[in-house]
Write an enzyme that holds these catalytic residues in place. Structure first.
Site, PDB file in Angstrom:
ATOM      1  N   LYS A 114     -36.174 -13.491 -36.383  1.00  0.00           N
ATOM      2  CA  LYS A 114     -35.553 -14.476 -35.497  1.00  0.00           C
ATOM      3  C   LYS A 114     -35.881 -15.890 -35.903  1.00  0.00           C
ATOM      4  CE  LYS A 114     -34.526 -11.955 -31.405  1.00  0.00           C
ATOM      5  NZ  LYS A 114     -34.710 -11.705 -29.998  1.00  0.00           N
ATOM      6  N   LYS A 206     -27.686  -4.488 -37.431  1.00  0.00           N
ATOM      7  CA  LYS A 206     -27.770  -4.034 -36.037  1.00  0.00           C
ATOM      8  C   LYS A 206     -26.705  -4.719 -35.188  1.00  0.00           C
ATOM      9  CE  LYS A 206     -30.976  -5.698 -33.322  1.00  0.00           C
ATOM     10  NZ  LYS A 206     -32.206  -6.110 -32.643  1.00  0.00           N
ATOM     11  N   LYS A 209     -26.867  -9.166 -29.641  1.00  0.00           N
ATOM     12  CA  LYS A 209     -26.312 -10.181 -28.747  1.00  0.00           C
ATOM     13  C   LYS A 209     -26.148 -11.504 -29.471  1.00  0.00           C
ATOM     14  CE  LYS A 209     -28.869  -8.550 -24.685  1.00  0.00           C
ATOM     15  NZ  LYS A 209     -30.327  -8.642 -24.646  1.00  0.00           N
TER      16      LYS A 209
HETATM   17  P1  TYM Z   1     -33.200  -6.623 -25.766  1.00  0.00           P
HETATM   18  O1  TYM Z   1     -32.796  -7.366 -24.555  1.00  0.00           O
HETATM   19  O2  TYM Z   1     -32.981  -7.239 -27.095  1.00  0.00           O
HETATM   20  O3  TYM Z   1     -32.464  -5.221 -25.791  1.00  0.00           O
HETATM   21  C1  TYM Z   1     -32.459  -4.389 -24.643  1.00  0.00           C
HETATM   22  C2  TYM Z   1     -32.553  -2.931 -25.048  1.00  0.00           C
HETATM   23  O4  TYM Z   1     -31.435  -2.593 -25.872  1.00  0.00           O
HETATM   24  C3  TYM Z   1     -31.909  -1.994 -27.076  1.00  0.00           C
HETATM   25  N1  TYM Z   1     -31.000  -2.374 -28.170  1.00  0.00           N
HETATM   26  C4  TYM Z   1     -30.405  -1.492 -28.977  1.00  0.00           C
HETATM   27  N2  TYM Z   1     -30.453  -0.149 -29.014  1.00  0.00           N
HETATM   28  C5  TYM Z   1     -29.692   0.470 -29.965  1.00  0.00           C
HETATM   29  N3  TYM Z   1     -28.907  -0.223 -30.836  1.00  0.00           N
HETATM   30  C6  TYM Z   1     -28.834  -1.570 -30.816  1.00  0.00           C
HETATM   31  N4  TYM Z   1     -28.042  -2.219 -31.677  1.00  0.00           N
HETATM   32  C7  TYM Z   1     -29.597  -2.268 -29.858  1.00  0.00           C
HETATM   33  N5  TYM Z   1     -29.767  -3.589 -29.561  1.00  0.00           N
HETATM   34  C8  TYM Z   1     -30.624  -3.631 -28.529  1.00  0.00           C
HETATM   35  C9  TYM Z   1     -33.300  -2.570 -27.291  1.00  0.00           C
HETATM   36  O5  TYM Z   1     -34.074  -1.748 -28.128  1.00  0.00           O
HETATM   37  C10 TYM Z   1     -33.804  -2.606 -25.868  1.00  0.00           C
HETATM   38  O6  TYM Z   1     -34.300  -1.339 -25.485  1.00  0.00           O
HETATM   39  N6  TYM Z   1     -38.144  -7.123 -25.971  1.00  0.00           N
HETATM   40  C11 TYM Z   1     -37.075  -6.419 -25.318  1.00  0.00           C
HETATM   41  C12 TYM Z   1     -37.034  -6.584 -23.815  1.00  0.00           C
HETATM   42  C13 TYM Z   1     -38.314  -6.288 -23.121  1.00  0.00           C
HETATM   43  C14 TYM Z   1     -38.848  -4.986 -22.862  1.00  0.00           C
HETATM   44  C15 TYM Z   1     -40.046  -5.204 -22.142  1.00  0.00           C
HETATM   45  C16 TYM Z   1     -38.423  -3.703 -23.183  1.00  0.00           C
HETATM   46  C17 TYM Z   1     -39.173  -7.177 -22.579  1.00  0.00           C
HETATM   47  N7  TYM Z   1     -40.218  -6.544 -21.983  1.00  0.00           N
HETATM   48  C18 TYM Z   1     -40.821  -4.146 -21.739  1.00  0.00           C
HETATM   49  C19 TYM Z   1     -39.220  -2.634 -22.766  1.00  0.00           C
HETATM   50  C20 TYM Z   1     -40.400  -2.858 -22.059  1.00  0.00           C
HETATM   51  C21 TYM Z   1     -35.756  -6.947 -25.855  1.00  0.00           C
HETATM   52  O7  TYM Z   1     -35.665  -8.027 -26.354  1.00  0.00           O
HETATM   53  O8  TYM Z   1     -34.706  -6.142 -25.624  1.00  0.00           O
END
Ligand code: TYM
Length: 344
Positions: A114, A206, A209
């Site tokens: 990032k 991937k 967003k």
């Molecule tokens: P975030 O908001 O980027 O993504 C949310 C969830 O979606 C999954 N994900 C994907 N899974 C499969 N293919 C993809 N292309 C894809 N893009 C995103 C992510 O793996 C995630 O499960 N750091 C985390 C948010 C977070 C969190 C937590 C998660 C903050 N605290 C505590 C679990 C527990 C994040 O940025 O997810």
């Protein structure tokens, strides 16, 4: 020490929710409600580690909450809330900033990706982000965390932080007659056919967003039926028919991606999908995938639109969830303050 099973997961309200978020996370949250107590968070404090227009943050926060509910999260028996309403997340994150080592944080590949060449100019919050994520999980002593593959390293760090805290404060934890191994070593749940959904235009990247170069790369949860069908129709493929064996998908990232998406949407394995479509061309497979995608996603989008039209109801649900989350968080935080040695 055995911990009562508890699931925690979170999604950042930044940008628009997409198929990767749905298949890698939200869809998998739903069945876990049968076996675990679940806490699903809209992690707004994580979102602001990169600039968010305040109005966009609010809109996206409601959108993630609506997606949880529309996908089938039961807000009475389980909890959904937005992170910033429970201040204990920030409090525990600070303690974890003092437990985590710079060397560990420097190894986080998502930060490197990032920050890119811009690492001098990104926020300190972006660097410290995984320590806040560990706090989210351990504040509730969550034992299981369903996520997509991209979060694996952050969950390993969460275990390292839990272990170091348990060791560093081991004597104090014992003196206070608290359970040794105060924090659980959380298990990641990275499972199913679509743990890493890829861009529809480039099977090596991937679906995300933030990184999409064009809208055609990404299916958004709020896309209408025509947009979904059009994106699938124009998804990049190769000239070969679909293989008869999953192993033969190995060097065909675009084909593998579309098969994985189909499998996850149909609750099947990739092998089962191959059994149905092996030997057929994309001319047959793509319309079937489009139809399946629309049939699964459209009702969710309709319900999400209805919910975001009623902010009063969403506010009530988020506030109620935050009250219940805070009660758990504060019970644990009282012990943690005591362990650390704060004077109260
Ligand atoms: P975030 O908001 O980027 O993504 C949310 C969830 O979606 C999954 N994900 C994907 N899974 C499969 N293919 C993809 N292309 C894809 N893009 C995103 C992510 O793996 C995630 O499960 N750091 C985390 C948010 C977070 C969190 C937590 C998660 C903050 N605290 C505590 C679990 C527990 C994040 O940025 O997810």
């Amino acid at each position: 020490m055995t911990f009562p099973p508890r699931v925690f997961s979170g999604i950042k309200p930044s940008g628009d929710l997409h198929l990767g978020n749905y298949l890698g996370a939200i869809r998998r949250f739903v069945p876990l409600q049968k076996t675990h107590h679940c806490i699903y968070c809209v992690v707004d404090m994580h979102a602001i580690t990169v600039w968010q227009e305040p109005e966009d943050l609010r809109r996206a926060t409601y959108e993630v909450a609506a997606a949880y509910i529309a996908a089938g999260i039961d807000t009475k028996n389980h909890i959904i809330f937005n992170q910033s309403q429970v201040l204990q997340h920030a409090e525990l994150a600070w303690i974890f900033n003092c437990v985590a080592r710079m060397g560990w944080m420097n190894r986080m590949t998502q930060f490197k990706d990032k920050a890119g060449k811009n690492s001098e100019n990104v926020s300190l919050g972006l660097f410290a982000y995984p320590s806040l994520m560990a706090a989210d999980i351990l504040l509730y002593k969550a034992t299981h965390v369903p996520v997509g593959e991209d979060q694996k390293q952050h969950l390993e760090l969460t275990r390292d932080i839990a272990q170091k805290f348990n060791n560093d404060y081991g004597k104090r934890i014992k003196d206070l007659h608290l359970d040794a191994g105060y924090f659980p070593l959380t298990e990641p749940m990275i499972a199913g056919a679509a743990t890493r959904v890829r861009s529809l235009r480039d099977g090596t990247r991937k679906m995300s967003k933030s990184d999409a170069a064009s809208d055609m790369e990404t299916i958004y949860l709020l896309d209408d039926a025509d947009a979904i069908a059009n994106k699938i129709k124009r998804a990049k493929t190769d000239p070969e028919p679909l293989p008869e064996d999953v192993k033969d998908l190995e060097n065909r990232p675009e084909a593998d991606n579309l098969i994985s998406i189909y499998a996850a949407l149909a609750d099947k394995t990739k092998q089962e999908v191959i059994a149905e479509f092996g030997g057929k061309g994309f001319g047959v497979f793509k319309p079937a995938l489009a139809e399946l995608s629309v049939s699964v996603l459209s009702p969710i989008a309709t319900e999400m639109r209805r919910l975001v039209g009623d902010k009063g109801e969403l506010d009530r649900i988020l506030r109620d969830g935050a009250d219940r989350a805070r009660a758990i968080a504060e019970t644990n935080m009282r012990e943690i303050r005591e362990i650390v040695g704060y004077v109260r």
